[in-house]
Motif scaffolding. Sequence first.
Motif, PDB file in Angstrom:
ATOM      1  N   ILE A   1      -3.720  13.408   1.768  1.00  0.00           N
ATOM      2  CA  ILE A   1      -3.045  12.269   1.456  1.00  0.00           C
ATOM      3  C   ILE A   1      -3.949  11.020   1.965  1.00  0.00           C
ATOM      4  O   ILE A   1      -4.196  11.094   3.330  1.00  0.00           O
ATOM      5  CB  ILE A   1      -1.590  12.115   2.116  1.00  0.00           C
ATOM      6  N   LYS A   2      -4.134   9.815   1.374  1.00  0.00           N
ATOM      7  CA  LYS A   2      -4.824   8.977   1.899  1.00  0.00           C
ATOM      8  C   LYS A   2      -4.219   7.454   1.475  1.00  0.00           C
ATOM      9  O   LYS A   2      -3.452   7.558   0.477  1.00  0.00           O
ATOM     10  CB  LYS A   2      -6.409   8.872   1.176  1.00  0.00           C
ATOM     11  N   ALA A   3      -4.619   6.615   2.208  1.00  0.00           N
ATOM     12  CA  ALA A   3      -3.868   5.351   1.686  1.00  0.00           C
ATOM     13  C   ALA A   3      -4.626   4.636   0.553  1.00  0.00           C
ATOM     14  O   ALA A   3      -5.778   4.723   0.387  1.00  0.00           O
ATOM     15  CB  ALA A   3      -3.949   4.280   2.917  1.00  0.00           C
ATOM     16  N   ASP A   4      -4.033   3.706  -0.377  1.00  0.00           N
ATOM     17  CA  ASP A   4      -4.710   3.270  -1.468  1.00  0.00           C
ATOM     18  C   ASP A   4      -5.078   2.094  -1.382  1.00  0.00           C
ATOM     19  O   ASP A   4      -4.980   1.132  -2.139  1.00  0.00           O
ATOM     20  CB  ASP A   4      -3.814   3.559  -2.730  1.00  0.00           C
TER      21      ASP A   4
ATOM     22  N   ASN B   1       0.972  -1.068  -0.091  1.00  0.00           N
ATOM     23  CA  ASN B   1       0.146   0.046   0.055  1.00  0.00           C
ATOM     24  C   ASN B   1       0.807   1.168  -0.037  1.00  0.00           C
ATOM     25  O   ASN B   1       2.062   1.107   0.571  1.00  0.00           O
ATOM     26  CB  ASN B   1      -1.029   0.027   1.268  1.00  0.00           C
TER      27      ASN B   1
ATOM     28  N   TYR C   1       0.587   5.791   0.005  1.00  0.00           N
ATOM     29  CA  TYR C   1      -0.356   7.147   0.372  1.00  0.00           C
ATOM     30  C   TYR C   1      -0.175   7.933  -0.775  1.00  0.00           C
ATOM     31  O   TYR C   1       0.873   8.471  -0.895  1.00  0.00           O
ATOM     32  CB  TYR C   1       0.251   7.724   1.692  1.00  0.00           C
TER      33      TYR C   1
ATOM     34  N   GLU D   1     -10.290   8.195  -2.968  1.00  0.00           N
ATOM     35  CA  GLU D   1     -10.117   7.281  -1.877  1.00  0.00           C
ATOM     36  C   GLU D   1     -11.362   6.268  -2.126  1.00  0.00           C
ATOM     37  O   GLU D   1     -12.447   6.571  -1.216  1.00  0.00           O
ATOM     38  CB  GLU D   1     -10.028   7.461  -0.425  1.00  0.00           C
TER      39      GLU D   1
END
Length: 172
Positions: A14-17, A4, A6, A106
């Motif tokens: 910023i977000k996790a994928d 994963n 970001y 997201e």
Amino acid sequence: VLPNGYYTFDGGEIKADCVEVAIREIFYLLLWDNTSGSLDLARLPGTASPSLKDLLIVESKQYQALHDEEKETDDDIDFGQAWFNLLSDLPVCDYLATSPNGKNFELAPTLENVSKVLWSLLVAGGGEVRQQHPWRSLGDFSDFWSNHNPQRPLSVQQDRLQHLRSENTGVM
């Protein structure tokens, strides 16, 4: 297995994928050819998104170059960000975040949403949409893929009772 990352999209946080990586892995599993040791893009339907095809072509070339000592690679490509961009702001999909400019990103982590993303990339992405409603289950996706690739049928199992409960109540 892909790690994963970001990422951000359109100036958003910023977000996790997480779901984006899962979608990417699904495509790798569907397209991987053990004989050639590469992605077989001929397995994609003609209705597949041109952006999806372009990204897979570049990524496949990069993979081959990494395994061929004579070829040069473009190490500047961030494929995690490229996939995050591709999978952001798709019209029928569900998202957890919105950018300052009103674009969604997201992906929401539901099986129904994964099905919608696959529909967006494999059916709606190629222009003319023959099927007007996005898939609601991985079974719908499996049927489509198996019809398109009868020599490589796909079988998925999903807790249909749980899926029906969420359709009727809106709660998982």
